[in-house]
Design a protein around this motif. Structure first.
Motif, short mmCIF file in Angstrom:
data_model
loop_
_atom_site.label_atom_id
_atom_site.label_comp_id
_atom_site.label_asym_id
_atom_site.label_seq_id
_atom_site.Cartn_x
_atom_site.Cartn_y
_atom_site.Cartn_z
N GLN A 48 35.15 66.10 -5.47
CA GLN A 48 35.76 65.15 -6.40
C GLN A 48 34.73 64.08 -6.75
N LEU A 49 34.40 64.01 -8.04
CA LEU A 49 33.52 62.97 -8.54
C LEU A 49 34.35 61.78 -9.00
N PRO A 50 33.80 60.57 -8.93
CA PRO A 50 34.54 59.39 -9.36
C PRO A 50 34.89 59.45 -10.85
N ARG A 51 35.89 58.71 -11.22
CA ARG A 51 36.25 58.59 -12.63
C ARG A 51 35.04 58.04 -13.40
N ASN A 52 34.83 58.55 -14.57
CA ASN A 52 33.73 58.11 -15.44
C ASN A 52 32.35 58.32 -14.81
N TYR A 53 32.25 59.28 -13.90
CA TYR A 53 30.96 59.57 -13.26
C TYR A 53 29.91 59.90 -14.32
N ASP A 54 30.30 60.67 -15.32
CA ASP A 54 29.34 61.12 -16.33
C ASP A 54 28.86 60.00 -17.24
N ASN A 56 28.59 56.69 -16.29
CA ASN A 56 27.85 55.66 -15.53
C ASN A 56 26.60 56.30 -14.92
N GLU A 57 25.62 56.56 -15.77
CA GLU A 57 24.49 57.40 -15.36
C GLU A 57 23.56 56.75 -14.35
N LYS A 58 23.62 55.44 -14.20
CA LYS A 58 22.73 54.76 -13.25
C LYS A 58 23.44 54.39 -11.94
N LYS A 59 24.72 54.62 -11.88
CA LYS A 59 25.49 54.20 -10.72
C LYS A 59 25.38 55.24 -9.60
N ILE A 60 25.27 54.75 -8.35
CA ILE A 60 25.24 55.65 -7.20
C ILE A 60 26.51 55.45 -6.37
N TYR A 61 26.86 56.46 -5.57
CA TYR A 61 28.15 56.47 -4.89
C TYR A 61 28.03 56.90 -3.43
N PRO A 62 28.79 56.26 -2.53
CA PRO A 62 28.86 56.78 -1.16
C PRO A 62 29.36 58.22 -1.15
N LEU A 63 28.99 58.94 -0.11
CA LEU A 63 29.36 60.35 0.00
C LEU A 63 30.26 60.54 1.22
#
Length: 390
Positions: A48-54, A56-63
């Motif tokens: 599951q990718l975060p909403r609006n992942y595509d 927010n091209e510079k944003k990084i996310y915990p895994l």
């Protein structure tokens, strides 16, 4: 009255609509088959990718890695999406490893050293040497990595603690069925760890007797550990079972891990910020520096948090600190009138009405935010003009 054909058509249209909605929701999750060299087999993943992942091209996310992904992925992914929607935790990437046919072999340990053996050792290497590098390369992952397991797989996730530099910083243990020496090993590691760790443990009054007894004993040892690098939390849910505790434990675990990430609460305002003898402005700056260090994510300071600190400054008549707060708010939210309002209040209270009026006028030209409206800013300007006869 509708004829039978019209009723039938309405039902067909409703069914199609539900199918479209279901597809839209379903499409938020990616289903992948990963070829593992370590295991010499394919493994099914749910991602599951975060909403609006595509966008927010510079944003990084915990895994977040979820073992028992065949049944544990959905409750974890749902809670993560809900918590992040309300900004109680950062948006995160959730990956479930399907294990419905392999969990016993995946998490097998030997009966002498009680360490992963055979397929268990291979599964351990699969996660650390294949899956995580693949996910880090394919998706925009942050430094913070979390792993989740339930009973047998929950015992397994603790083996990652044994590494000198653990690849996971947070461990969500849902009613773990611990190997004989595991409790002592966990206690020793959490006592001596020099790295920031989050460790969550849960059981329930209707849990399996042997599991509940062991976990209560483990909690007695872990709860007295005085290691500033370890953030430990335990729950013993009343009237829940080995399986139903999962639904209660997941949100509690996320609250525990991301306690410092959440917006400033009324309680924090009253008990921490309001009675501060040091600088509330510096406290706010340090809070965000600390969360950036802890979670590996640089984030914009919330409007809510600016307002909480400014309210304390105004209540305590700490007018000087409104100036740096206003400058920071202008930098963080340049499109809003927030920073200009703080600056206007500062200048007004230290006896510089012209500068105050100019700050309010500048704010009037920007976007409204929270309780600040154009009418409110205009009233501030007019009040100064009236007071000084301008």
């Amino acid at each position: 009255m509708l004829n039978p054909y019209a009723i039938l058509m309405k039902r067909i249209l409703l069914l199609l609509l539900l199918m479209i909605i279901g597809t839209a929701v379903h499409s938020q999750v990616i289903y992948e088959t990963f070829r593992s060299i370590k295991l010499d087999q394919n493994r099914d993943l749910k991602i599951q990718l975060p909403r609006n992942y595509d966008t927010n091209e510079k944003k990084i996310y915990p895994l977040i890695i979820v073992l028992d992904g065949d049944y544990l992925f959905e409750p974890m992914a749902g809670n993560v999406d809900y918590f992040s929607y309300w900004e109680d935790m950062p948006e995160s990437i959730v990956v479930g490893i399907v294990q419905d046919k392999t969990r016993m072999e995946d998490c097998r340990y030997d009966e002498a050293e009680f360490l992963p053996v055979n397929k268990g050792a291979q599964f351990f290497e699969f996660i650390g040497q294949e899956l995580l590098p693949y996910l880090n390369q394919t998706y925009r992952t942050a430094e913070l990595k979390i792993i989740v397991g339930h009973d047998y797989t929950s015992n397994f996730i603790n083996y990652f603690l044994f590494k000198e530099n653990p690849i996971f910083q947070a461990y969500i243990n849902l009613s773990p069925e611990l190997a004989p020496p595991m409790a002592d090993r966990i206690s020793n590691i959490l006592t001596t760890s020099s790295q920031e760790l989050w460790y969550y443990l849960a059981t329930a009054t209707n849990d399996a007797d042997n599991i509940k007894k062991n976990l209560i004993a483990l909690d007695e040892n872990l709860s007295v550990i005085e290691n500033p690098e370890v953030n430990y939390s335990f729950d013993n849910f009343n009237e829940s079972s080995h399986y139903t505790l999962v639904g209660r434990a997941i949100p509690r675990a996320l609250e525990s891990i991301f306690e410092m990430y959440r917006p400033i609460s009324k309680r924090t305002y009253k008990e921490v910020i309001l009675p501060l003898e040091t600088s509330p402005f510096e406290w706010l700056v340090d809070l965000y520096k600390t969360t950036e260090k802890l979670y590996g994510i640089k984030r914009q300071i919330r409007v809510n948090d600016f307002i909480a600190v400014s309210t304390a400054l105004i209540k305590n008549e700490n007018w000087d600190e409104l100036e740096p707060l206003g400058k920071l708010a202008t930098k963080e939210h340049p499109e809003t009138m927030l920073g200009h309002y703080f600056l206007g209040m500062h200048y007004e209270q230290i006896g510089e009405p012209k500068k105050a009026m100019r700050a309010y006028e500048n704010g009037f030209l920007l976007n409204e935010v929270a309780f600040l409206t154009k009418d409110y800013m205009l009233d501030k300007v007019n009040k100064i003009k009236e007071d000084f006869g301008w």
